[in-house]
Design an enzyme around this catalytic site. Structure first.
Site, PDB file in Angstrom:
ATOM      1  N   ASP A  39      29.108  28.917   2.348  1.00  0.00           N
ATOM      2  CA  ASP A  39      29.040  28.541   0.940  1.00  0.00           C
ATOM      3  C   ASP A  39      30.252  29.142   0.220  1.00  0.00           C
ATOM      4  O   ASP A  39      30.297  30.353  -0.006  1.00  0.00           O
ATOM      5  CB  ASP A  39      27.740  29.064   0.335  1.00  0.00           C
ATOM      6  CG  ASP A  39      27.391  28.414  -0.995  1.00  0.00           C
ATOM      7  OD1 ASP A  39      28.186  27.595  -1.485  1.00  0.00           O
ATOM      8  OD2 ASP A  39      26.322  28.730  -1.546  1.00  0.00           O
ATOM      9  N   ASP A  40      31.237  28.319  -0.103  1.00  0.00           N
ATOM     10  CA  ASP A  40      32.492  28.782  -0.709  1.00  0.00           C
ATOM     11  C   ASP A  40      33.291  29.634   0.275  1.00  0.00           C
ATOM     12  O   ASP A  40      34.021  30.551  -0.129  1.00  0.00           O
ATOM     13  CB  ASP A  40      32.251  29.600  -1.983  1.00  0.00           C
ATOM     14  CG  ASP A  40      31.587  28.807  -3.097  1.00  0.00           C
ATOM     15  OD1 ASP A  40      31.433  27.582  -2.942  1.00  0.00           O
ATOM     16  OD2 ASP A  40      31.212  29.417  -4.108  1.00  0.00           O
ATOM     17  N   ARG A  82      28.069  18.839  -0.079  1.00  0.00           N
ATOM     18  CA  ARG A  82      26.951  18.803   0.869  1.00  0.00           C
ATOM     19  C   ARG A  82      26.404  17.385   1.020  1.00  0.00           C
ATOM     20  O   ARG A  82      26.054  16.948   2.120  1.00  0.00           O
ATOM     21  CB  ARG A  82      25.855  19.765   0.418  1.00  0.00           C
ATOM     22  CG  ARG A  82      26.277  21.221   0.539  1.00  0.00           C
ATOM     23  CD  ARG A  82      25.487  22.143  -0.393  1.00  0.00           C
ATOM     24  NE  ARG A  82      26.170  23.414  -0.484  1.00  0.00           N
ATOM     25  CZ  ARG A  82      25.927  24.457   0.317  1.00  0.00           C
ATOM     26  NH1 ARG A  82      25.000  24.369   1.249  1.00  0.00           N
ATOM     27  NH2 ARG A  82      26.616  25.572   0.181  1.00  0.00           N
ATOM     28  N   LYS A 131      20.520  26.978   1.947  1.00  0.00           N
ATOM     29  CA  LYS A 131      20.777  26.331   0.660  1.00  0.00           C
ATOM     30  C   LYS A 131      20.900  24.827   0.856  1.00  0.00           C
ATOM     31  O   LYS A 131      21.874  24.345   1.417  1.00  0.00           O
ATOM     32  CB  LYS A 131      22.060  26.907   0.051  1.00  0.00           C
ATOM     33  CG  LYS A 131      22.444  26.318  -1.289  1.00  0.00           C
ATOM     34  CD  LYS A 131      23.702  27.004  -1.805  1.00  0.00           C
ATOM     35  CE  LYS A 131      24.200  26.401  -3.106  1.00  0.00           C
ATOM     36  NZ  LYS A 131      25.417  27.091  -3.603  1.00  0.00           N
ATOM     37  N   HIS A 133      20.421  22.152  -1.840  1.00  0.00           N
ATOM     38  CA  HIS A 133      21.285  21.834  -2.984  1.00  0.00           C
ATOM     39  C   HIS A 133      21.620  20.350  -3.108  1.00  0.00           C
ATOM     40  O   HIS A 133      22.643  19.984  -3.693  1.00  0.00           O
ATOM     41  CB  HIS A 133      22.567  22.668  -2.871  1.00  0.00           C
ATOM     42  CG  HIS A 133      23.164  23.093  -4.187  1.00  0.00           C
ATOM     43  ND1 HIS A 133      22.426  23.263  -5.336  1.00  0.00           N
ATOM     44  CD2 HIS A 133      24.443  23.373  -4.534  1.00  0.00           C
ATOM     45  CE1 HIS A 133      23.218  23.646  -6.315  1.00  0.00           C
ATOM     46  NE2 HIS A 133      24.454  23.717  -5.866  1.00  0.00           N
ATOM     47  N   HIS A 192      29.046  32.950  -1.390  1.00  0.00           N
ATOM     48  CA  HIS A 192      29.024  32.472  -2.774  1.00  0.00           C
ATOM     49  C   HIS A 192      28.871  33.661  -3.737  1.00  0.00           C
ATOM     50  O   HIS A 192      28.234  34.652  -3.417  1.00  0.00           O
ATOM     51  CB  HIS A 192      27.836  31.523  -2.946  1.00  0.00           C
ATOM     52  CG  HIS A 192      27.841  30.714  -4.199  1.00  0.00           C
ATOM     53  ND1 HIS A 192      27.543  31.244  -5.439  1.00  0.00           N
ATOM     54  CD2 HIS A 192      28.088  29.391  -4.415  1.00  0.00           C
ATOM     55  CE1 HIS A 192      27.600  30.292  -6.354  1.00  0.00           C
ATOM     56  NE2 HIS A 192      27.931  29.152  -5.759  1.00  0.00           N
ATOM     57  N   ASP A 284      31.882  24.279   2.459  1.00  0.00           N
ATOM     58  CA  ASP A 284      31.720  23.126   1.572  1.00  0.00           C
ATOM     59  C   ASP A 284      32.921  22.869   0.671  1.00  0.00           C
ATOM     60  O   ASP A 284      33.224  21.731   0.330  1.00  0.00           O
ATOM     61  CB  ASP A 284      30.446  23.259   0.730  1.00  0.00           C
ATOM     62  CG  ASP A 284      30.352  24.579  -0.026  1.00  0.00           C
ATOM     63  OD1 ASP A 284      31.198  25.467   0.205  1.00  0.00           O
ATOM     64  OD2 ASP A 284      29.416  24.736  -0.841  1.00  0.00           O
ATOM     65  N   ASN A 285      33.619  23.933   0.270  1.00  0.00           N
ATOM     66  CA  ASN A 285      34.745  23.776  -0.656  1.00  0.00           C
ATOM     67  C   ASN A 285      35.594  25.033  -0.628  1.00  0.00           C
ATOM     68  O   ASN A 285      35.349  25.946   0.161  1.00  0.00           O
ATOM     69  CB  ASN A 285      34.255  23.477  -2.082  1.00  0.00           C
ATOM     70  CG  ASN A 285      33.099  24.340  -2.533  1.00  0.00           C
ATOM     71  OD1 ASN A 285      31.986  23.841  -2.747  1.00  0.00           O
ATOM     72  ND2 ASN A 285      33.319  25.642  -2.655  1.00  0.00           N
ATOM     73  N   ARG A 293      37.842  26.645  -5.510  1.00  0.00           N
ATOM     74  CA  ARG A 293      36.680  25.796  -5.799  1.00  0.00           C
ATOM     75  C   ARG A 293      36.828  25.084  -7.151  1.00  0.00           C
ATOM     76  O   ARG A 293      37.308  25.673  -8.124  1.00  0.00           O
ATOM     77  CB  ARG A 293      35.411  26.647  -5.819  1.00  0.00           C
ATOM     78  CG  ARG A 293      34.131  25.843  -5.989  1.00  0.00           C
ATOM     79  CD  ARG A 293      32.912  26.746  -6.063  1.00  0.00           C
ATOM     80  NE  ARG A 293      32.922  27.562  -7.271  1.00  0.00           N
ATOM     81  CZ  ARG A 293      32.048  28.541  -7.517  1.00  0.00           C
ATOM     82  NH1 ARG A 293      31.129  28.858  -6.630  1.00  0.00           N
ATOM     83  NH2 ARG A 293      32.113  29.236  -8.647  1.00  0.00           N
TER      84      ARG A 293
END
Length: 519
Positions: A39-40, A82, A131, A133, A192, A284-285, A293
């Site tokens: 996540d990030d 996602r 997560k 989301h 994150h 994801d990013n 991000r």
């Protein structure tokens, strides 16, 4: 229904089941997939050249994988990314325009056929831990689910690696009992930020579960702490004490994720499915710092990616310069399970088509060098609901063309990053008119031109915009055409923005852009 029809349908189902459940060569197990998402997350690991951040388990996974050096997200925002990797469709096509949770409340279109939905229809057991989301549930149904959408704490199911191990063990035990092929999707919440939502645990929840008073204990985690003076400061982050401390906290949560990855690989080995499981790792990013991000510059789009094919150990430890995208995840996993992508339509008379590719091909896995003949596309509309800043991008081996559709408005800052030590440091230095130790100004960061064109061979930091350079007019025109063609192909509702309106004209109701004459 006739007996012949019934017999044919049973035969078809039998053939599909046989195809899916065939054992991987040398094993008695059906094919499986473990997809791990940070996540990030970024490149803070030894396998990508960062020798400060301690990631022995990710580095070990890289040693039994193809490591991609040109992997990109198709959108630099959590929920849209996602949704895109789970559908194979860019966010403007699948409907997840922004974040899914609370007041943001974005969802995919009801008719979208997602990866878990298709796999379930073909006998593959699906599970998600961490997560989620994304929504709605009807589009993203998992047979086994331990996520915030099920009422669990996202901090617990996304960061507590002991709990993640427990749930993964439960899923694998149930799958082995039924001898089912499976997709297990582990969506970590690390690394994150959490300073906006749970500041008691630190900026990145680096204190969560570390054993200090009030922090709880994560049994399987051995916290790794970092001296801010040792961290590697990316070129797009100012080199100041506050930013270094921020990065040091991020590194601690990356080490927690890394240890969680080690636990998952151990579980596959214990359940005797490691040698029959395709393993993919990515994020994801971009990382949650400026230019990362929510941006579609290089730091916002570039991602780590490993692919470990148990059938091809000769590809392990190899590096591939082939350009890949998170839009390739769904085609790759469908290919692994031999599941076809079905014909269906959303809002036009044309069937939906995946624009990604399977990474199981020889070209992608053979460690081939970059041929230079490639394009990667990205599309973003929002992050938080207040952050309307639609962008479209085509990235080639040499250039990035970025279309800022809402360019007359300032670029927005998300809540997590706004209160971070890094941004507050940048803000205070700017308002005091001091040295920011940054290569941009906040004014230029906020206010962007409609078109940005960068030559990445000579301008890695993307500081010289060539969109207005007459000598680059042919390159600009060619890339604009490529971007427009992709937008038409993926049914982008923003294709005429900001200077036109999409209308249907003539007897055939042909879609055209009608000018508003607002330039």
């Amino acid at each position: 229904m006739s007996r012949i029809t019934n017999s044919l349908m049973l035969l078809a189902v039998s053939c599909v089941s046989s195809l899916l459940c065939r054992g991987v060569q040398g094993t008695s197990n059906p094919r499986n997939v473990l997809f791990i998402l940070a996540d990030d997350g970024g490149f803070e690991m030894g396998s990508y050249g960062n020798n400060v951040s301690k990631t022995p388990h990710l580095d070990a996974l890289a040693e039994r994988s193809v490591r991609f050096t040109k992997a990109f997200t198709s959108v630099s925002s959590c929920s849209p990314s996602r949704a895109s990797l789970l559908t194979g469709l860019p966010q403007h096509q699948n409907g997840m325009y922004g974040l899914h949770h609370t007041v943001h409340h974005f969802n995919c279109f009801d008719a979208v056929r997602s990866l878990p939905l298709l796999l379930d229809q073909h006998g593959v057991r699906t599970g998600i831990i961490g997560k989620k989301h994304v929504g709605p549930e009807s589009v993203f149904p998992f047979n086994y689910s331990r996520t915030e959408e099920d009422g669990y704490s996202v901090t617990q199911v996304g960061r507590n690696i002991t709990l993640i191990k427990q749930y993964a063990d439960e899923f694998l035990s149930d799958s082995s009992t039924g001898h089912s092929p499976f997709l297990l999707y582990i969506a970590f919440h690390d690394p994150h930020r959490c300073g906006h939502t749970q500041p008691q645990y630190g900026q990145f929840c680096e204190k969560f579960g570390n054993g200090e008073p009030g922090m709880g204990v994560i049994k399987d985690w051995k916290p790794v702490h970092y001296d801010p003076s040792d961290v590697v400061v990316p070129y797009f982050v100012q080199d100041t004490p506050d930013a270094r401390a921020d990065l040091a906290a991020q590194y601690t949560t990356i080490s927690r994720l890394d240890q969680g990855v080690g636990l998952l690989i151990d579980l596959l080995r214990e359940h005797n499915v490691l040698d029959s499981t395709l393993i993919m790792y990515s994020s994801d990013n971009g990382i949650p710092f400026q230019v990362g991000r929510t941006n579609l510059y290089e730091p916002g789009m570039s991602e780590p990616m490993f692919l470990s094919d148990p059938q091809r150990p000769e590809t392990w430890s190899k590096t591939s310069d082939v350009a890949v995208s998170l839009l390739d995840v769904t085609p790759t996993i469908l290919d692994w399970f031999s599941v076809p992508y079905p014909p269906y339509r959303l809002f036009s008379k044309n069937d939906v088509q995946l624009t990604g590719k399977s990474l199981l091909s020889e070209v992608s896995l053979a460690g081939e060098r970059d041929t230079g003949d490639w394009q990667i596309y990205a599309s973003q509309n929002l992050h938080e609901v207040t952050m309307y800043y639609p962008m479209r991008v085509v990235r080639t081996s040499r250039y990035r063309l970025l279309h800022n559709i809402n360019y007359k408005m300032p670029f927005s800052i998300d809540q997590d990053f706004f209160i971070s030590p890094t941004f507050q440091d940048l803000l205070s230095r700017t308002t005091a008119q001091g040295d920011t130790h940054w290569y941009k100004t906040l004014h230029d960061y906020y206010y962007r031109p409609e078109w940005e064109l960068y030559d990445l061979q000579t301008d890695r930091k993307e500081t010289v915009n060539l969109a207005g350079d007459p000598s680059c007019s042919s390159v600009l025109g060619e890339l604009k055409k490529k971007l427009l063609d992709w937008q038409w192909k993926t049914e982008d509702p923003w294709i005429c923005a900001p200077h036109g309106v999409l209308e249907k004209v003539g007897e055939n109701k042909t879609q055209v852009c009608m000018s508003m004459y607002n330039e």
